[in-house]
Design an enzyme around this catalytic site. Structure first.
Site, PDB file in Angstrom:
ATOM      1  N   THR A 189       0.856  -1.171   0.000  1.00 39.56           N
ATOM      2  CA  THR A 189       0.000   0.000   0.000  1.00 39.56           C
ATOM      3  C   THR A 189       0.901   1.233   0.000  1.00 39.56           C
ATOM      4  O   THR A 189       2.056   1.143   0.394  1.00 39.56           O
ATOM      5  CB  THR A 189      -0.872   0.005   1.280  1.00 39.56           C
ATOM      6  N   VAL A 190       0.387   2.382  -0.417  1.00 36.18           N
ATOM      7  CA  VAL A 190       1.074   3.640  -0.151  1.00 36.18           C
ATOM      8  C   VAL A 190       0.145   4.561   0.619  1.00 36.18           C
ATOM      9  O   VAL A 190      -1.060   4.590   0.399  1.00 36.18           O
ATOM     10  CB  VAL A 190       1.581   4.352  -1.435  1.00 36.18           C
TER      11      VAL A 190
END
Length: 534
Positions: free
Chosen positions: A356-357
């Site tokens: 994820t970011v």
């Protein structure tokens, strides 16, 4: 509140970032610099966040992409907060009974087209801009287009994740061609280009999100997924709409902690924070066996509730009022024995993932954006449309195929989601945007970071740096920062302590110091990012 900003400068590490007029904290330096460029040229926090996350969708391809989903929390300077849910829905023709027969299991494989719900990221970005931005989507996509067209240098953490995701990328011709140049994953320092993705981003920049969800691009995307075994149609893409929803919240140490409501697991972060509240005074030290034991046991109990009830609220049965009830938190906290571990709990039916970011931005007017964008697993499904360069997430893998489960897959339904942006308010004003990546770990990370800040007075960078443990599912996985003595003490309480093969997530935080007019930020050393202010 003013956190402790001093540190021992003889030890490795870095200070919190300090700014005044604006600040961005992301997991990639190129994205942080992009956000600062937007802020310094007069754009606001929403403009900067959209430009930055678009860059991340190019330069962090294993973690995020325009074929993924997006959630966000937005606060203006007066503390008015909106939550964006731009997570995708299952195709209208999907059938749980048929999938059970086809797959012969109660889970959807990551590399299956059935794991692809309609990607929500692009529609979410446009919704953010239309609601609170000042720039056009076309202008804000220019940095991402340039990186895709002309190339970018692969950073060390990205290279490591890329090498680990090689087998996933070998599942489709498009993924092999675009993400395994010369047959192997790029190394740190290599230049990588994505010309087909640049073309797609240019089309979106020219015609808006409609270019992704309607017309030739949507036709190519749906046809590719259909040919890969999915039930997707162009109508599924055209029908997608992001939603602004009411955030959910709890109070802790005089601070209001906000999360997005289900189908994301932010409610579980609030449940864990409420358990801390119910337990009373925090442990004497942030690195004590008492603290990590409580966190581990709280994780097990809270995640048991998550696995029972977390689902798309449109389908009902999420039990959100119960999960937010301080009475439940107190009941669960009383179950934690400070002298021994709980009996083993059932294994999680949700698949583990770590990719994820997360980013947060604060502008001159003290608008705050807390935003998260994800492919779910490393390089998502591995399915990449060769005509568009779009790599699809595998978020549908989080659906259950258990008949009657609240999270059972169904037409138009959103799966349970792990990605959760966080935000804090104090005295009716935004105090901090924060988030901790890492799949299942995210509610645990939110709980630990909130405690680091509010219980122990840590600065944002120190709060993010602090060693982490994760107790669910399976053994108690500890980072190397958890020393031998502490590991042994946890083992004596009954924990099956093992060293985690990879760090627990990554995170960002920006704190607003109103007394001095300063912004204080931190970015996780577990990633390649940076917090910068001006």
């Amino acid at each position: 509140m003013i956190p402790e900003l001093s540190r021992d400068f003889q030890f490795p590490g870095r200070s919190s970032a300090i700014g005044e007029h604006g600040m961005a904290a992301t997991s990639h330096s190129a994205a942080t610099l992009t956000a600062l460029d937007v802020l310094r040229s007069g754009g606001n926090a929403v403009d900067a966040a959209v430009a930055a996350v678009a860059v991340q969708c190019v330069v962090e391809p294993g973690q995020t992409g325009i074929g993924g989903d997006c959630f966000a929390l937005l606060s203006d300077a007066d503390g008015n907060v909106r939550a964006l849910n731009s997570s995708g829905r299952a195709p209208a023709a999907i059938d749980a009974e048929g999938l059970r027969a086809e797959l012969g299991s109660l889970t959807i494989p990551s590399a299956s087209a059935h794991a692809v719900t309609i990607p929500g990221a692009v529609a979410g970005w446009q919704a953010l801009i239309e609601t609170a931005g000042t720039r056009s989507l076309g202008e804000l996509l220019q940095p991402a287009i340039s990186f895709a067209r002309h190339g970018y240098r692969v950073s060390p953490r990205i290279a490591s994740d890329w090498a680990q995701g090689k087998s996933r990328l070998e599942t489709s011709d498009g993924a092999r061609n675009y993400y395994l140049p010369s047959g192997h994953a790029p190394a740190a320092g290599d230049r990588h280009v994505l010309p087909k993705l640049a073309d797609t981003l240019e089309a979106i920049g020219k015609d808006g999100a409609a270019a992704f969800y309607e017309g030739p691009i949507a036709a190519r995307l749906s046809a590719f997924l259909k040919a890969s075994g999915g039930a997707h149609t162009a109508e599924d893409f055209a029908g997608f709409r992001p939603e602004f929803v009411e955030p959910i919240a709890t109070e802790y140490r005089g601070v209001r902690v906000l999360e997005c409501p289900p189908n994301g697991q932010g409610v579980i972060a609030l449940l864990m924070i409420n358990m801390l509240q119910a337990a009373g005074n925090p442990a004497a030290a942030p690195d004590s066996v008492e603290r990590f034991h409580f966190l581990a046991e709280a994780t097990k109990l809270a995640f048991r509730e998550r696995d029972r009830w977390l689902a798309d609220p449109d389908a009902g049965r999420t039990q959100m009022d119960r999960l937010l009830d301080p009475g439940l938190a107190a009941e669960l906290a009383r179950m934690i024995d400070p002298a021994r571990t709980l009996d083993p709990l059932p294994p999680s039916p949700l698949p583990a993932h770590h990719d994820t970011v997360y980013l947060t931005v604060v502008d001159r007017d003290r608008n705050v954006v807390s935003l998260i964008n994800s492919l779910f697993e490393n390089f998502g499904s591995g399915l990449c449309c060769p005509d568009t360069g779009v790599l699809f997430h595998c978020r549908g893998r989080a659906f259950s195929l258990e008949a009657g489960h609240p999270n059972e897959v169904a037409p138009g339904k959103r799966p349970a989601h792990t990605i959760i942006p966080g935000l804090m308010l104090k005295d009716g004003r935004p105090l901090a945007g924060f988030g901790v990546m890492g799949g299942d770990f995210q509610p645990v990370g939110h709980t630990q970071v909130v405690g680091n800040l509010l219980d122990y007075g840590m600065a944002p960078q120190a709060a993010i740096d602090w060693p982490r443990v994760m107790a669910y599912p399976g053994p108690l996985q500890v980072e190397r920062g958890i020393g031998t003595e502490l590991r042994q003490a946890l083992s004596k309480l009954g924990h099956d302590v093992v060293e985690t093969p990879a760090p627990h997530g990554g995170g960002q935080m920006i704190l607003i110091d109103y007394a001095r007019g300063a912004l204080i930020g931190g970015s996780d050393p577990r990633k390649d990012g940076i917090a910068l202010g001006y």
